[in-house]
Scaffold this active site. Structure first.
Site, short mmCIF file in Angstrom:
data_model
loop_
_atom_site.label_atom_id
_atom_site.label_comp_id
_atom_site.label_asym_id
_atom_site.label_seq_id
_atom_site.Cartn_x
_atom_site.Cartn_y
_atom_site.Cartn_z
N ASN A 186 0.74 -1.10 -0.04
CA ASN A 186 0.10 0.07 0.02
C ASN A 186 0.94 1.04 0.02
O ASN A 186 0.53 2.04 -0.78
CB ASN A 186 -0.84 0.00 1.18
CG ASN A 186 -2.14 -0.71 0.82
OD1 ASN A 186 -3.02 -0.56 0.22
ND2 ASN A 186 -2.34 -1.92 1.52
N HIS A 222 -8.01 -0.71 6.32
CA HIS A 222 -8.49 -1.90 6.89
C HIS A 222 -9.05 -3.00 5.97
O HIS A 222 -9.85 -2.38 5.17
CB HIS A 222 -9.46 -1.75 8.27
CG HIS A 222 -9.74 -2.86 8.91
ND1 HIS A 222 -8.72 -3.53 9.68
CD2 HIS A 222 -10.71 -3.44 8.98
CE1 HIS A 222 -9.33 -4.55 10.05
NE2 HIS A 222 -10.56 -4.80 9.62
#
Ligand code: GAR
Length: 196
Positions: free
Chosen positions: A14, A117
């Protein structure tokens, strides 16, 4: 210049997606923002090598060297606040940072602390999200980018992506499908924040 500090614990895919988006879209010119540093609580985090290759400052702060959660977070805040500038407070981006943060840390960076998340929050906070989604019989799963508050995996939702759960999925195949979407929505959420 607004500094962005990204915190990782592992592979950092990410983080890499955010760094690439910032380069490709020239966030320095567009938003006056730059990825100033990548920090990890683990020296072995794979993402550190990528950050170094990109010429980004890196730092490791091993949580095991601290006697309490508070002591670790205080030291981490000091490292991060090194990147505060008089004209712009630092933006702190959690990207696979596998630490529970103290309420003091969340309060210190309120409104400028983001997390990704791997579930459609408020469903499945915590760990093993993909296995839990499969066991619950979910037909859809996904990922959420949110502002961090004192409560674990809560806080205002900035962006979500949805993927189907396929009949023969296991936690790994589902995780891979979700991760592809994470790489799309995290840069998108940050772009939105920076353009405000
Ligand atoms: C990502 O799937 C992220 O959503 C998850 O860890 C992975 C990190 O991958 N985060 C959490 O589970 C936070 N509770 P990456 O290091 O390749 O970005």
């Amino acid at each position: 210049m607004k500094n962005i500090v990204i915190l990782i614990s592992g592979g950092g895919s990410n983080m890499a997606a955010i760094v690439r988006a910032a380069q490709r879209e020239d966030w320095e010119r567009k938003f006056g923002a730059r990825i100033a540093a990548v920090m990890s609580n683990k020296a072995t985090a794979g993402g550190l090598a990528f950050a170094k290759e990109q010429g980004i400052a890196t730092a490791v702060l091993d949580h095991k060297a601290f006697e309490s959660r508070e002591a670790f977070d205080t030291a981490l805040m000091a490292k991060i606040d090194h990147y505060d500038t008089p004209d712009a407070p630092v933006l702190v981006v959690l990207a696979g940072f596998m630490r529970i943060l103290t309420p003091g840390f969340a309060a210190h960076y309120a409104g400028r602390l983001t997390n990704i998340h791997p579930s459609l929050l408020p469903a499945f906070p915590g760990l093993h999200t993909h296995q839990r989604a499969i066991e619950a019989g979910c037909k859809f799963a996904g990922a959420t980018v949110h502002l961090v508050t004192a409560e674990l995996d809560h806080g205002p939702i900035l962006q979500q992506a949805v993927v189907p759960v396929l009949p023969d999925d296991d936690a790994d195949t589902l995780a891979a499908r979700v991760l592809t979407q994470e790489h799309r929505i995290y840069p998108q959420a940050l772009r939105n924040l920076l353009s405000k």
